[in-house]
Scaffold this active site. Sequence first.
Site, PDB file in Angstrom:
ATOM      1  N   ASN A  22      78.742  51.588  70.854  1.00 25.49           N
ATOM      2  CA  ASN A  22      77.377  51.986  70.509  1.00 25.49           C
ATOM      3  C   ASN A  22      76.483  51.605  71.684  1.00 25.49           C
ATOM      4  O   ASN A  22      76.530  50.470  72.155  1.00 25.49           O
ATOM      5  CB  ASN A  22      76.916  51.279  69.235  1.00 25.49           C
TER       6      ASN A  22
ATOM      7  N   HIS B  71      80.273  45.616  73.535  1.00 24.45           N
ATOM      8  CA  HIS B  71      81.397  45.385  72.634  1.00 24.45           C
ATOM      9  C   HIS B  71      81.989  46.716  72.193  1.00 24.45           C
ATOM     10  O   HIS B  71      81.287  47.707  72.034  1.00 24.45           O
ATOM     11  CB  HIS B  71      81.013  44.531  71.427  1.00 24.45           C
TER      12      HIS B  71
ATOM     13  N   ASP C 255      85.206  41.738  62.644  1.00 22.37           N
ATOM     14  CA  ASP C 255      83.795  41.967  62.339  1.00 22.37           C
ATOM     15  C   ASP C 255      83.477  41.323  60.989  1.00 22.37           C
ATOM     16  O   ASP C 255      84.280  41.404  60.057  1.00 22.37           O
ATOM     17  CB  ASP C 255      83.518  43.472  62.293  1.00 22.37           C
ATOM     18  N   ILE C 256      82.311  40.692  60.878  1.00 24.54           N
ATOM     19  CA  ILE C 256      81.949  40.036  59.614  1.00 24.54           C
ATOM     20  C   ILE C 256      81.475  41.042  58.555  1.00 24.54           C
ATOM     21  O   ILE C 256      81.349  40.697  57.390  1.00 24.54           O
ATOM     22  CB  ILE C 256      80.873  38.934  59.807  1.00 24.54           C
TER      23      ILE C 256
ATOM     24  N   GLY D 297      72.856  52.381  67.020  1.00 26.21           N
ATOM     25  CA  GLY D 297      73.277  51.308  66.132  1.00 26.21           C
ATOM     26  C   GLY D 297      73.675  50.019  66.825  1.00 26.21           C
ATOM     27  O   GLY D 297      74.159  49.102  66.165  1.00 26.21           O
ATOM     28  N   GLN D 298      73.486  49.927  68.149  1.00 21.62           N
ATOM     29  CA  GLN D 298      73.808  48.670  68.818  1.00 21.62           C
ATOM     30  C   GLN D 298      72.790  47.620  68.385  1.00 21.62           C
ATOM     31  O   GLN D 298      71.588  47.807  68.546  1.00 21.62           O
ATOM     32  CB  GLN D 298      73.793  48.826  70.343  1.00 21.62           C
ATOM     33  N   SER D 299      73.287  46.526  67.819  1.00 24.28           N
ATOM     34  CA  SER D 299      72.384  45.474  67.355  1.00 24.28           C
ATOM     35  C   SER D 299      72.571  44.160  68.111  1.00 24.28           C
ATOM     36  O   SER D 299      71.698  43.304  68.069  1.00 24.28           O
ATOM     37  CB  SER D 299      72.559  45.245  65.853  1.00 24.28           C
TER      38      SER D 299
END
Length: 160
Positions: free
Chosen positions: A133, A146, A77-78, A139-141
């Site tokens: 999520n 995933h 994750d970034i 909070g799923q963006s």
Amino acid sequence: MPVLASIRLRLQMLQPNINTTKFRGEAPTDNPSLALLSFWQSEPIMTDPNCLFCRIIRGEIPSRRVYEDEHVFAFDDINPQAPTHVLVIPKRHFAGLKEADQSEAEVIGRCHLAAAQIARQRKIEQGYRTVLNVGPGAGQSVFHLHVHLLGGRPLSWPPG
């Protein structure tokens, strides 16, 4: 008519919306049920050319790949929320768990098994969390299913 073409034709007649391009090759058997099982492949079908994760899988956007097999792709994750924060995604595009159906059950399980393998490799198997999520309220963006693998630090309960 080859068996596979016959199966495709029958499927299209029974369910006109089914994507028969997931079938490959010629059937090794004259039993249509076995042929159907033999030729269904969960290869990447990235239906959203603008999806961030589909673009990462295609290599259009760089990522730090952690794991890959024919079904799933995992990368760091970034914006990590733990020392280990890996995203595990199916190579086949679908928006999320609420949009999933029975045909996605296996790949969702494969995402979790890949997360477990990564946790073993990173030696965090004594305590890690996998999170899905579902929807903006959770909070799923990015709307490509995933699994977050989080570990390497104490994880409190309840989360969030």
